[in-house]
Scaffold this active site. Structure first.
Site, short mmCIF file in Angstrom:
data_model
loop_
_atom_site.label_atom_id
_atom_site.label_comp_id
_atom_site.label_asym_id
_atom_site.label_seq_id
_atom_site.Cartn_x
_atom_site.Cartn_y
_atom_site.Cartn_z
CD GLU A 36 -5.05 -4.08 -5.21
OE1 GLU A 36 -4.79 -4.73 -4.19
OE2 GLU A 36 -5.85 -3.14 -5.24
CG HIS B 195 1.29 0.86 -10.00
ND1 HIS B 195 1.70 2.15 -9.80
CD2 HIS B 195 0.53 0.50 -8.93
CE1 HIS B 195 1.21 2.56 -8.63
NE2 HIS B 195 0.50 1.59 -8.09
#
Ligand code: ACO
Length: 385
Positions: A326, A267
């Protein structure tokens, strides 16, 4: 040696805008070092699973959470906006073979057809459009899902929550309350997240004093890429491909050796486990407990997560590649019966709450977003004509 075509000034370019603070917001705070996400004052883990997406949206749009007494009235009001105009249905029919997120982008642009002044960017004008966008996104995806299966869309019901109504309109049966709860928890978990790419896109558009629907249509386009909202479909493909825990390590090593990324990990902001992964792992576990067919996939995912974090640390040391939102999104959405190509459009159904809040904030700030670029092309070329 410098030529006339190379820049002579020291470069100040930040190609991904890392670390650039472009605005102030009261909507959400992302602390990537400590794994903290605050939504308008509430830590995400104390918030998701406890309130509806309609309540979360009103918090983002009006800075206060509706009271328990106000919540049913809000749900009734927003349910009144769920139905689509025939023009929108026609577009979804035309786009029935396109991916759901593309059908959503096309349909989104029509969702202001029933307001008299879609270019009204006053707080009241923005709020009127925000209510329509939030209420209609799930209807668009449900209609697309039916049409591409050769079925007629089902009319929305106003006695169900937004999530339960989406399941009803998609599957045509009374929705499973646990599945509706899981979807709602997912939508609230992703309702806002700082200056992510799609939110930034929405704010750039709004900063030109363009309207809410234009800004949100652009945001849908920004969300669909695999580096942003398009990852959970490939996460599921990965789990299906890995098949058993024994295969995991070899599979992951081969992917990284081939220069590919492991979806659901890494991320730009979080350097520790994404706090949303924690919330959604619990939701996935609840769905696995209730439905045996989900339990196998959930157990595999837990194993893959453990091994992936270790292998990524070994092969990409110092990059802090941890589980992102996700990874468990894929499990939650799969467990309620959705197709992988619908996952990113489900993300949009939750994130639209945040996009609308940011558009309102940007309109109130009323400052054009206009960075600069460093020119690296030639200068003083001579035209031969
Ligand atoms: N798997 C393997 N390697 C990775 C991964 C990954 N998932 N993510 C980053 N890396 C590596 C890169 O290859 C790079 O390696 P290098 O230094 O050897 O060249 C290094 O880590 C840094 O990568 P960057 O691209 O600079 O990191 P960035 O901050 O731009 O990337 C991103 C963030 C796009 C999310 C990235 O981690 C990624 O592609 N993850 C997989 C896709 C994904 O899960 N996306 C969803 C993100 S969550 C969201 O948007 C809602």
């Amino acid at each position: 040696m410098a030529t006339p075509s190379t820049p002579t000034l020291p470069s100040q370019v930040k190609p991904g805008l890392e670390g650039v603070v472009a605005t102030q917001t009261k909507l959400s705070m992302v602390d990537g070092q400590n794994g903290v996400l605050i939504i308008a004052g509430y830590p995400i883990e104390k918030f998701a699973g406890k309130i509806s997406i309609e309540e979360a949206a009103m918090l983002l749009w009006s800075a206060s959470l509706p009271s328990e007494e106000e919540a049913p009235g809000l749900q009734r009001e927003l349910a009144g906006y769920r139905a689509l105009r025939p023009e929108t249905i026609d577009i979804i029919k035309t786009a029935r073979n396109a991916p759901p997120i593309d059908a959503l982008r096309m349909a989104c642009a029509t969702l202001s057809l029933d307001v008299s002044n879609p270019n009204d960017i006053s707080p009241a004008g923005d709020l009127a459009l925000a209510k329509r966008l939030l209420s209609r996104f799930p209807t668009v995806i449900a209609a697309h899902s039916r049409l591409r299966s050769g079925l007629e869309p089902i009319a929305p019901r106003s006695d169900l929550s937004l999530a339960a109504n989406f399941l009803y309109m998609t599957f045509g049966v009374e929705p499973d309350p646990l599945a509706a709860k899981a979807l709602e928890t997912y939508w609230v978990t992703v309702c806002d997240h700082g200056m992510n790419a799609s939110t930034f896109a929405a704010r750039v558009i709004a900063s030109t004093r363009s309207d809410m629907v234009s800004a949100v249509t652009g945001a849908v386009g920004a969300l669909k890429g695999p580096l942003h909202g398009g990852a959970p479909g490939p996460v599921l493909d990965m789990l299906v491909d890995i098949k058993t825990a024994d295969n995991t390590e070899a599979w992951l090593r081969a992917e990284i050796a081939a220069g590919r990324r492991i979806m659901g990990f890494g991320h730009r902001v979080y350097k520790v486990r994404d706090p949303r992964a924690e919330v959604l792992a619990k939701t996935a576990q609840e769905m696995a407990g209730a439905h045996l067919q989900n339990a196998k996939l959930y157990d595999l995912a837990r194993n893959v997560e453990k091994i992936a974090v270790r292998v990524l640390e070994e092969l990409k040391p110092g990059r802090n590649l941890k589980t992102n939102v996700e990874f468990y999104t894929a499990l939650v959405l799969q467990s309620i019966g959705l197709q992988p190509d619908q996952f990113v459009s489900m993300f949009a159904c939750g994130r639209v709450a945040g996009w609308c809040g940011h558009v309102m904030e940007q309109h109130a700030q009323d400052r054009l977003i206009r960075p600069q670029s460093e020119y690296t092309g030639p200068r003083n070329l001579k035209l031969s004509r």
